[in-house]
Design a protein around this motif. Structure first.
Motif: not given
Length: 160
Positions: A9, A43, A59, A138, A134-135, A7, A107, A109-110, A46
């Motif tokens: 972030g 993790e 990333e 997950r 993102h949260q 992920a 997953i 990033g933004a 970013e």
């Protein structure tokens, strides 16, 4: 087969992190009997690059450094394939039964995932047409991984 999450972030302490941990703990306890072992969440921060394309490239490089060439890479991307829970479980089962040793769910990033990752990915899936934080992605992924294990074991958790 080892299953992991990559992920962009970090998930901060709070209810989202607790819910993810609850589903991943369930996965760890039930997955081994199905030949699935939850291995890790990796993790990365970013990228701080000045533009989206560079951030996504940086990333993606972090992801490439975290996996081997034999890893089954599954991208969570809004342009990916839409699966129901049974289809999701079947994809995991297919790679497990083919003798794959590791599967990583990525997953972004933004800004999303670098398009070059699509060429490397074994599968790209989405959790619907909407954009999710993102949260929440997950949480959705952790729950669907647990649901997949229950489907593969014949456990009644999934009712369709």
């Amino acid at each position: 087969m080892q299953i992991g999450i990559f992920a962009v972030g970090r998930l901060k302490t709070g209810p989202e992190k607790e819910l993810v941990a609850r589903y991943l703990d369930r996965l760890k306890k039930t997955g081994k009997a199905q030949g699935l072992d939850f291995s890790r969440v990796a993790e990365v921060n970013e990228s701080r690059a000045g533009n989206a394309a560079t951030r996504k490239r940086e990333e993606a490089a972090a992801l490439e450094n975290a996996i081997s060439t034999d890893t089954v890479l599954v991208l969570l991307d809004e342009t990916g394939k839409s699966l129901d829970s049974v289809g999701f479980a079947a994809e995991i089962e297919k790679y497990r039964d083919a003798g794959k040793r590791e599967m990583i769910f990525a997953i972004g990033g933004a800004d999303g995932l670098d398009p070059a990752l699509a060429a490397r990915a074994d599968l790209s899936i989405n959790f619907g047409a909407m954009t999710w934080p993102h949260q929440i992605v997950r949480i959705l992924l952790a729950e669907q991984l647990y649901r997949a294990v229950t489907l593969l074991s014949g456990h009644p958790y999934h009712r369709a």
